[in-house]
Design a protein around this motif. Structure first.
Motif, short mmCIF file in Angstrom:
data_model
loop_
_atom_site.label_atom_id
_atom_site.label_comp_id
_atom_site.label_asym_id
_atom_site.label_seq_id
_atom_site.Cartn_x
_atom_site.Cartn_y
_atom_site.Cartn_z
N ALA A 227 0.83 -1.21 0.00
CA ALA A 227 0.00 0.00 0.00
C ALA A 227 0.86 1.25 0.00
O ALA A 227 1.83 1.35 0.76
CB ALA A 227 -0.92 0.00 1.22
N TYR A 228 0.48 2.23 -0.85
CA TYR A 228 1.26 3.46 -0.98
C TYR A 228 0.32 4.67 -1.03
O TYR A 228 -0.67 4.66 -1.75
CB TYR A 228 2.10 3.43 -2.25
CG TYR A 228 2.97 2.20 -2.36
CD1 TYR A 228 4.19 2.12 -1.70
CD2 TYR A 228 2.54 1.09 -3.09
CE1 TYR A 228 4.98 0.98 -1.78
CE2 TYR A 228 3.33 -0.05 -3.18
CZ TYR A 228 4.54 -0.10 -2.52
OH TYR A 228 5.31 -1.23 -2.60
N GLU A 229 0.66 5.70 -0.23
CA GLU A 229 -0.11 6.94 -0.23
C GLU A 229 0.67 8.05 -0.95
O GLU A 229 1.87 7.92 -1.20
CB GLU A 229 -0.41 7.38 1.20
CG GLU A 229 -1.40 6.48 1.92
CD GLU A 229 -1.78 7.02 3.29
OE1 GLU A 229 -2.96 6.90 3.66
OE2 GLU A 229 -0.89 7.55 3.99
N ASN A 230 -0.04 9.15 -1.27
CA ASN A 230 0.58 10.31 -1.92
C ASN A 230 1.40 9.90 -3.15
O ASN A 230 2.56 10.26 -3.31
CB ASN A 230 1.47 11.07 -0.92
CG ASN A 230 0.71 11.52 0.29
OD1 ASN A 230 -0.38 12.08 0.17
ND2 ASN A 230 1.27 11.28 1.48
N VAL A 231 0.77 9.14 -4.01
CA VAL A 231 1.45 8.55 -5.16
C VAL A 231 1.84 9.59 -6.20
O VAL A 231 1.02 10.43 -6.60
CB VAL A 231 0.55 7.48 -5.81
CG1 VAL A 231 1.13 7.00 -7.12
CG2 VAL A 231 0.38 6.29 -4.87
N ASN A 232 3.09 9.53 -6.62
CA ASN A 232 3.57 10.31 -7.76
C ASN A 232 3.22 9.52 -9.02
O ASN A 232 3.68 8.39 -9.19
CB ASN A 232 5.08 10.50 -7.65
CG ASN A 232 5.67 11.30 -8.81
OD1 ASN A 232 5.14 11.31 -9.91
ND2 ASN A 232 6.78 11.97 -8.55
N LEU A 233 2.41 10.07 -9.89
CA LEU A 233 1.92 9.34 -11.06
C LEU A 233 3.03 8.83 -11.97
O LEU A 233 2.82 7.89 -12.74
CB LEU A 233 0.96 10.20 -11.87
CG LEU A 233 -0.35 10.59 -11.17
CD1 LEU A 233 -1.25 11.34 -12.13
CD2 LEU A 233 -1.08 9.36 -10.63
N ASN A 234 4.19 9.44 -11.88
CA ASN A 234 5.31 9.01 -12.73
C ASN A 234 6.22 8.01 -12.03
O ASN A 234 7.14 7.48 -12.66
CB ASN A 234 6.14 10.22 -13.16
CG ASN A 234 5.35 11.13 -14.09
OD1 ASN A 234 4.70 10.66 -15.01
ND2 ASN A 234 5.37 12.42 -13.81
N LYS A 235 5.96 7.76 -10.75
CA LYS A 235 6.83 6.85 -9.99
C LYS A 235 6.02 5.98 -9.04
O LYS A 235 6.18 6.03 -7.83
CB LYS A 235 7.88 7.65 -9.21
CG LYS A 235 8.92 8.33 -10.08
CD LYS A 235 9.99 9.00 -9.23
CE LYS A 235 11.06 9.64 -10.11
NZ LYS A 235 12.12 10.29 -9.30
N ILE A 236 5.13 5.18 -9.60
CA ILE A 236 4.40 4.21 -8.79
C ILE A 236 5.34 3.04 -8.52
O ILE A 236 6.01 2.55 -9.42
CB ILE A 236 3.13 3.72 -9.51
CG1 ILE A 236 2.20 4.91 -9.79
CG2 ILE A 236 2.40 2.68 -8.68
CD1 ILE A 236 0.98 4.56 -10.57
N VAL A 237 5.39 2.56 -7.29
CA VAL A 237 6.35 1.54 -6.90
C VAL A 237 5.94 0.16 -7.39
O VAL A 237 4.82 -0.29 -7.13
CB VAL A 237 6.54 1.52 -5.37
CG1 VAL A 237 7.47 0.38 -4.96
CG2 VAL A 237 7.09 2.85 -4.89
N GLN A 238 6.82 -0.51 -8.10
CA GLN A 238 6.62 -1.93 -8.45
C GLN A 238 7.27 -2.77 -7.35
O GLN A 238 6.67 -3.67 -6.80
CB GLN A 238 7.28 -2.24 -9.79
CG GLN A 238 7.28 -3.73 -10.16
CD GLN A 238 7.81 -3.97 -11.55
OE1 GLN A 238 7.29 -3.45 -12.52
NE2 GLN A 238 8.87 -4.75 -11.66
N ILE A 239 8.50 -2.47 -7.07
CA ILE A 239 9.27 -3.05 -5.98
C ILE A 239 10.46 -2.12 -5.80
O ILE A 239 10.71 -1.26 -6.65
CB ILE A 239 9.72 -4.49 -6.33
CG1 ILE A 239 10.02 -5.29 -5.07
CG2 ILE A 239 10.88 -4.51 -7.31
CD1 ILE A 239 10.09 -6.81 -5.33
N LYS A 240 11.16 -2.20 -4.70
CA LYS A 240 12.25 -1.27 -4.44
C LYS A 240 13.20 -1.16 -5.64
O LYS A 240 13.73 -2.15 -6.11
CB LYS A 240 13.03 -1.69 -3.19
CG LYS A 240 12.30 -1.37 -1.89
CD LYS A 240 13.17 -1.65 -0.70
CE LYS A 240 12.47 -1.24 0.59
NZ LYS A 240 13.30 -1.51 1.78
N GLY A 241 13.38 0.07 -6.11
CA GLY A 241 14.29 0.30 -7.23
C GLY A 241 13.61 0.32 -8.58
O GLY A 241 14.15 0.84 -9.55
#
Length: 294
Positions: A118-132
């Protein structure tokens, strides 16, 4: 080895992974990666394996599969020997009441069984897939209009492994719009693959729709296919009223993923889920379980 957080027991556990050695070899070794690119990510491979899983012969796998992964069949509507194929077993239905659904209008529930990030305050250009590894919502949706409304919103990623219940449900009362289908590859969605394939979710076959939720606003509801998931079935009716916990659809054989995005301030996700995601761990949840509040 994949560790996840068990929120009910307040401890970390190790996931039992179907074909773990094969997955590690396929996505970590040079030879394995070559095979993935040459064959395993292709539609034909998943289609052929899906055809096998629809045959009577495949039903022989069911008993050992249940035993190896400790699947509690008392929660399902049939016993193991009543399924005519492995795919029929894979899309098994729960008995009525097998999952407790929190009906409070202010409560957000999990749409499925699986492991959540779960992720809040998402940057539309940098949604997390996995670390890195990150990706953009525009790439994921392939839509120039919809994605802009979800900047600084909330993104929930539910990973279903092959041993999970593979039907997905509505998170609230509301109306679901038409499904947009995007062709793509069939990479595994196991964390081993996520660590090795950039923008994997943007490369795989996927389907998405806008769910007009009564209590959480318009949410993007997406299903992502994976290796051996040749079919995503939508069982809801476009434009018709649905109730919280009602089935939306199901995946045929293989691990798969549900992604849900909310607009800014539409929901407050439970802190334990957010904290574990920040630490790099998924959390196990069941369909109908509370995961946030309005």
């Amino acid at each position: 080895m994949i560790k996840y957080y068990n929120r009910k027991e307040n401890k970390y556990e190790t996931e039992k992974v179907a074909g773990e050695k094969y997955l590690n070899w396929s996505y970590s070794s040079p030879a394995g990666k070559g095979l993935v690119e040459l064959l395993l990510k292709k539609k034909l491979f998943s289609k052929l394996y899906g055809f096998y899983c629809d045959t009577k012969t495949s039903s022989r796998k069911i008993k050992n599969f249940i035993k190896e992964f400790d699947i509690d069949m008392s929660k399902y509507d049939r016993s193991y020997n009543e399924y005519s194929s492995f795919n029929e077993f894979f899309i098994r239905s729960l008995k009525p009441g097998a999952r407790k659904i929190d009906k409070n209008n202010n409560t957000l529930i999990s749409p499925c069984d699986g492991k959540i990030s779960a992720y809040e305050n998402v940057n539309l250009n940098k949604i997390v897939q996995i670390k890195g590894f990150t990706y953009s919502l525009k790439e994921l949706l392939q839509d120039d209009k919809t994605y802009n409304s979800y900047n600084e919103g909330t993104c929930l990623i539910f990973r279903l492994c092959p041993t999970d219940y593979h039907r997905f449900h509505f998170i609230d009362n509301g109306i679901c719009g038409d499904t947009t289908k995007i062709k793509g590859h069939y990479y595994s969605v196991n964390p081993v693959a996520l660590k090795n394939i950039k923008k994997l979710f943007c490369q795989n076959k996927r389907e998405w729709s806008i769910f007009h939720s009564d209590n959480f606003g318009d949410a993007i509801y997406m299903e992502v296919g994976a290796t051996c998931v040749g079919t995503i079935v939508q069982s809801y009716s476009n434009g018709c009223k649905v109730v919280k916990g009602e089935e939306k659809g199901y995946f045929k054989f293989g691990g798969s993923t549900v992604i849900i995005l909310f607009k800014k301030n539409a929901v407050k996700i439970d802190e334990d889920l957010l904290n574990q995601s920040r630490l790099g761990f998924e959390t196990s949840v069941l369909m109908g379980e509370k995961i946030g509040l309005k």
